[in-house]
Design an enzyme around this catalytic site. Structure first.
Site: not given
Length: 338
Positions: A56, A142
């Protein structure tokens, strides 16, 4: 706000969590002070679970989140971050923007897939530095979509060992699909899955086998992407679905769902959150926000009552699975928390 135990672990998460992708400049720049106020608003609302990732904003989300939480009592909040993408310095692209990653930040690093045990340790160490913490509570593998073998043979055992050592409290996997998540639930001893966009008003595919399997195995679900990238986020359906334009047939279905909701004096985003939160496998709704206003709007919507007949009408029209669990009470903010 009430808290829920995350699977069989000792970790607890508030019934609503703060998704920090937005404060990593997802799609557009968010000023530092605006991002700071968004996290502050989440805290004032009673939210004590915060989710982030190196992906992010090439670490920006972790840095901003850590800066705001630095003066909060560590025992009072839960943080999750992710492994699988190492951030590697890239001076020759530093004058460009991270357009390919979808974040409006300088491309001064590149992401390198790495689900090795060494990659897990290096990623987690870097995340702790950016967050300014000595530990995180939950670590998620992830997006291992194209890396199943390495993720299950190397990343998972490394996290399992860290959990056994007490370095982290809970481990799991976060993805935008449910099929591989189910393989992890069946084949490993994870505590949680972060399911993005596959159990919503528009896509209940994960409700058929994954969520029941999670209940059977004692795996807690961190429910993300409840608005399917925006189509369900406003009273009139948007045109973005799963990070791209929505197909016409699916948009027509969203419009019809909104009409049924309106007949019950319920907004589309209000129903979108309530539908996901009612499933007993779901430990928390992870709601992304970039501003304090978005946090406060989500707080008000998620606590607003939704009449039971709405679900019956949606099921009667074939708009939701009629076997979906009966609604549970909404997350309980106290008056002080609000």
């Amino acid at each position: 706000m009430k808290t829920n135990q995350l699977g069989r672990s000792a970790v607890r998460v508030t019934a609503v969590g703060f998704g920090a992708a937005g404060i990593g400049n997802l799609y557009r720049t968010v000023e530092d002070e605006v991002a700071h106020r968004a996290v502050d608003a989440a805290w004032r609302a009673g939210i004590r679970y915060f989710d982030t990732a190196p992906h992010y904003g090439l670490g920006l989300s972790e840095r901003r989140l850590g800066a705001v939480l630095a003066d909060r009592p560590r025992a009072e909040f839960t943080v999750s971050t992710k492994v699988g993408r190492l951030l590697v310095p890239s001076p020759h692209t530093a004058d460009q923007r991270d357009d390919a990653g979808g974040f409006d930040v300088p491309a001064d690093h590149v992401r390198r897939w790495d689900f090795s045990a060494d990659g897990v340790h290096r990623s987690l160490e870097s995340s702790l530095t950016r967050l300014g913490l000595d530990r995180v509570d939950v670590v998620l593998i992830h997006d291992p979509d194209d890396h199943w073998r390495q993720a299950v043979d190397e990343a998972y055992p490394a996290l399992h060992e860290l959990r056994d050592q007490g370095v982290v409290g809970a481990i799991g996997v976060g993805m935008n699909q449910w099929q591989m998540l189910e393989r992890f639930v069946v084949d490993t001893d994870i505590d949680t899955v972060m399911l993005a966009g596959r159990y919503t008003l528009l896509d209940q595919s994960a409700g058929r086998t994954l969520l029941p399997r999670c209940q059977e195995r004692g795996v807690g679900v961190l429910a993300a992407g409840v608005f399917n990238s925006g189509v369900l986020a406003t009273e009139t359906p948007g045109r973005n679905y799963d990070y791209g334009p929505i197909p016409d047939a699916l948009y027509a279905r969203a419009v019809r769902i909104a009409q049924v909701c309106r007949a019950h004096d319920v907004t589309l985003p209000q129903a979108a959150m309530a539908f996901v939160a009612r499933h007993p496998a779901v430990a928390t709704l992870v709601l992304g926000a970039k501003t304090s206003a978005q946090v406060e709007r989500n707080r008000d919507l998620v606590t607003a009552p939704v009449p039971d007949p709405l679900w019956a009408d949606l099921a009667a029209e074939g708009l939701i699975d009629p076997s979906a669990p009966f609604p549970r009470p909404s997350p309980g903010w106290t008056a002080r928390g609000r």
